[in-house]
Design a protein around this motif. Structure first.
Motif, mmCIF file in Angstrom:
data_model
loop_
_atom_site.group_PDB
_atom_site.id
_atom_site.type_symbol
_atom_site.label_atom_id
_atom_site.label_comp_id
_atom_site.label_asym_id
_atom_site.label_seq_id
_atom_site.Cartn_x
_atom_site.Cartn_y
_atom_site.Cartn_z
ATOM 1 N N ARG A 184 28.038 10.602 -22.513
ATOM 2 C CA ARG A 184 27.141 11.650 -23.001
ATOM 3 C C ARG A 184 27.178 12.899 -22.129
ATOM 4 O O ARG A 184 27.319 14.000 -22.612
ATOM 5 C CB ARG A 184 25.711 11.125 -23.101
ATOM 6 C CG ARG A 184 24.850 12.051 -23.952
ATOM 7 C CD ARG A 184 23.622 11.373 -24.479
ATOM 8 N NE ARG A 184 22.749 10.931 -23.401
ATOM 9 C CZ ARG A 184 21.652 10.217 -23.604
ATOM 10 N NH1 ARG A 184 21.309 9.860 -24.829
ATOM 11 N NH2 ARG A 184 20.907 9.838 -22.596
ATOM 12 N N CYS A 185 27.057 12.713 -20.794
ATOM 13 C CA CYS A 185 26.996 13.908 -19.948
ATOM 14 C C CYS A 185 28.194 14.048 -19.004
ATOM 15 O O CYS A 185 28.334 15.067 -18.339
ATOM 16 C CB CYS A 185 25.686 13.928 -19.161
ATOM 17 S SG CYS A 185 25.659 12.735 -17.815
ATOM 18 N N GLY A 186 29.027 13.014 -18.939
ATOM 19 C CA GLY A 186 30.231 13.141 -18.134
ATOM 20 C C GLY A 186 30.076 12.776 -16.658
ATOM 21 O O GLY A 186 31.032 12.795 -15.902
ATOM 22 N N ARG B 58 25.062 2.357 -16.232
ATOM 23 C CA ARG B 58 23.976 3.288 -16.499
ATOM 24 C C ARG B 58 24.294 4.625 -15.855
ATOM 25 O O ARG B 58 24.867 4.703 -14.772
ATOM 26 C CB ARG B 58 22.681 2.724 -15.902
ATOM 27 C CG ARG B 58 21.476 3.600 -16.111
ATOM 28 C CD ARG B 58 20.226 2.829 -15.713
ATOM 29 N NE ARG B 58 19.042 3.619 -16.046
ATOM 30 C CZ ARG B 58 18.493 4.502 -15.218
ATOM 31 N NH1 ARG B 58 19.005 4.697 -14.022
ATOM 32 N NH2 ARG B 58 17.433 5.178 -15.597
ATOM 33 N N CYS B 59 23.888 5.696 -16.536
ATOM 34 C CA CYS B 59 24.074 7.026 -15.991
ATOM 35 C C CYS B 59 22.798 7.437 -15.281
ATOM 36 O O CYS B 59 21.719 7.442 -15.870
ATOM 37 C CB CYS B 59 24.398 8.011 -17.116
ATOM 38 S SG CYS B 59 24.525 9.706 -16.529
ATOM 39 N N ARG B 60 22.939 7.786 -14.013
ATOM 40 C CA ARG B 60 21.743 8.153 -13.239
ATOM 41 C C ARG B 60 21.218 9.513 -13.658
ATOM 42 O O ARG B 60 20.063 9.831 -13.448
ATOM 43 C CB ARG B 60 22.087 8.188 -11.754
ATOM 44 C CG ARG B 60 22.303 6.799 -11.190
ATOM 45 C CD ARG B 60 21.972 6.738 -9.694
ATOM 46 N NE ARG B 60 22.273 5.412 -9.193
ATOM 47 C CZ ARG B 60 23.381 5.105 -8.504
ATOM 48 N NH1 ARG B 60 24.258 6.046 -8.220
ATOM 49 N NH2 ARG B 60 23.597 3.879 -8.101
ATOM 50 N N LYS B 61 22.078 10.314 -14.257
ATOM 51 C CA LYS B 61 21.648 11.656 -14.602
ATOM 52 C C LYS B 61 20.888 11.685 -15.925
ATOM 53 O O LYS B 61 19.777 12.186 -16.003
ATOM 54 C CB LYS B 61 22.864 12.585 -14.666
ATOM 55 C CG LYS B 61 22.464 14.026 -14.888
ATOM 56 C CD LYS B 61 23.603 14.977 -14.615
ATOM 57 C CE LYS B 61 23.174 16.388 -14.872
ATOM 58 N NZ LYS B 61 23.912 16.977 -16.006
ATOM 59 N N CYS B 62 21.510 11.114 -16.974
ATOM 60 C CA CYS B 62 20.863 11.255 -18.283
ATOM 61 C C CYS B 62 20.249 9.959 -18.785
ATOM 62 O O CYS B 62 19.641 9.919 -19.839
ATOM 63 C CB CYS B 62 21.844 11.816 -19.305
ATOM 64 S SG CYS B 62 23.083 10.619 -19.823
ATOM 65 N N GLY B 63 20.450 8.877 -18.062
ATOM 66 C CA GLY B 63 19.795 7.641 -18.455
ATOM 67 C C GLY B 63 20.567 6.807 -19.463
ATOM 68 O O GLY B 63 20.113 5.745 -19.883
HETATM 69 ZN ZN LIG Z 1 24.955 10.686 -18.553
#
Ligand SMILES: [Zn+2]
Length: 409
Positions: A330-332, A344-349
């Protein structure tokens, strides 16, 4: 532009000359010497020669030796390809020992009803060969075009390989199928061009089983490191395990190839595979592939997928898998381990199954390189961590369902 794509297959079989084979043998020797002569000359040039130059240098000479026009062409093209591959491997000048000739379709007549092959040789000689194979094997190639034969002679007699070609109508892709291969699973995800997930499938691989056999072999080879080749019982046991490894992997690769190609046919998909060569360069194979098995088994699976796909006119594209299993779709940003096989992405969840994330990223890479009108990429909605998978293997498939594709960001 993709239109009709040829599928090529060789049928190899024993062949029995119907009468004297003196001329055929003479032809094969002459042919080998001619190829060697051309190789020797080409070797002294340091560059690849154009077809025109090859023709100018060798054609009349070869014809004066008794070769027909197409023989001559086959000879210098073959010699060039030999020299070329030896050079690119940094090898020495090729020396031909085997008796083998490639013969163009203008210089032979194939009769599949009669199972005979008539070859036109040097100096207007002909040789008729009876093809020794079952009618069943030949049946498949009726209606195909045949274009080249290779005739060989070794200690056991004559062999011919007949190359058949068939045009397959290319399937215009309407969806994209991304395939993520790793040690335990193969994940197949079919996406529409606007980013919807149309189908998700996962199979277990038999690689743990293969690895067990491999480890057994390695252990025995270590224990008898100097002697295993010479102790009959040990050598036989090693062969048996090797045979199991080969058989498990081929059976599996064929099954997957067939299944993937059928599914791709059904969805009119373009198939996206990871480029294994790039994977090696990225030097990350240890993370996702077991080093002890090496890449050969993945290559074999891909080979079968490509083969079956080609037969059905399905496009196969290889994509550099760099960071496809570590980047947030999603956010890279870089993903972190969340639970077993779940990232899990720490930035966008964003939270998702590792293999599915890899498939999504492959799809996105493909789309960014093959833009379709009005579509710039895909956005996938993360499921909330609490609806997401536990560490249980069985729950992972639920997790995949939870990844609901949404509209583009
Ligand atoms: Zn993300």
């Amino acid at each position: 532009m993709r239109g009709e794509e040829p599928v090529v297959e060789a049928l190899r079989m024993r062949a029995l000359p119907e009468d004297s084979y003196d001329h055929l043998l003479e032809f094969l020797k002459l042919y080998r010497n001619a190829v060697q002569m051309v190789v020797n000359r080409i070797w002294s040039f340091n560059d690849r020669l154009s077809k025109r130059k090859l023709h100018r240098l060798f054609y009349s000479n070869l014809v004066s030796m008794g070769f027909r026009a197409h023989h001559a062409k086959e000879i210098y093209v073959y010699a060039e390809s030999l020299a070329d591959s030896a050079r690119s491997n940094g090898g020495r000048k090729p020396i031909l020992r085997k008796l083998s000739a490639r013969i163009d379709r203008y210089d032979y007549k194939l009769d599949l009803d009669d199972m005979t092959l008539t070859l036109k040789l040097h100096s207007d000689y002909e040789a008729r060969l009876k093809l020794l194979t079952s009618g069943e094997r030949v049946e498949k190639f009726r209606g195909w075009g045949n274009y080249e034969v290779v005739v060989k002679c070794d200690g056991s007699g004559f062999w011919v390989s007949i190359y058949f070609r068939r045009a397959v109508k290319a399937v215009k892709p309407r969806t994209v199928m991304a395939i993520d291969l790793n040690f335990d699973n193969i994940t197949i995800a079919v996406f529409s061009f606007n980013g919807r997930l149309a189908k998700l499938k996962r199979f277990k691989t038999p690689l743990r089983k293969v690895l067990t056999h491999r480890i057994w072999v390695e252990r025995v080879q270590r224990r008898y490191s100097k002697s295993w080749r010479f102790i009959k019982g040990v050598r036989k046991a090693i062969d048996r395990h090797g045979e199991r490894i080969r058989s498990i992997s081929w059976v599996y690769a064929h099954k997957v190839g067939d299944l993937v190609a059928e599914l791709a046919s059904k969805h009119s998909s373009a198939i996206i595979l990871e480029d294994l060569e790039k994977l090696r360069e990225n030097n990350k194979k240890g993370k996702r592939f077991n080093k002890r098995l090496g890449l050969w088994i993945y290559r074999r699976i891909q080979f079968c997928i490509e083969y079956e796909a080609r037969e059905r006119g399905i496009e196969v594209v290889k994509i550099n898998p760099r960071s496809t299993s570590s980047k947030c779709p999603r956010c890279g940003k870089k993903l972190a381990e969340y639970r077993h096989m779940v990232l899990r992405c720490r930035k966008c969840g964003f939270v998702g199954d590792r293999d599915v994330i890899a498939a999504i990223n492959l799809y996105k890479k493909y789309m960014s390189r093959h833009p379709r009108c009005g579509v710039s990429g895909v956005a996938l909605n993360a499921s909330k961590p609490d609806e997401n998978p536990s560490g249980m293997q069985g729950k992972r498939d639920d997790a995949m369902k939870n990844i609901k594709p949404h509209e583009l960001i």
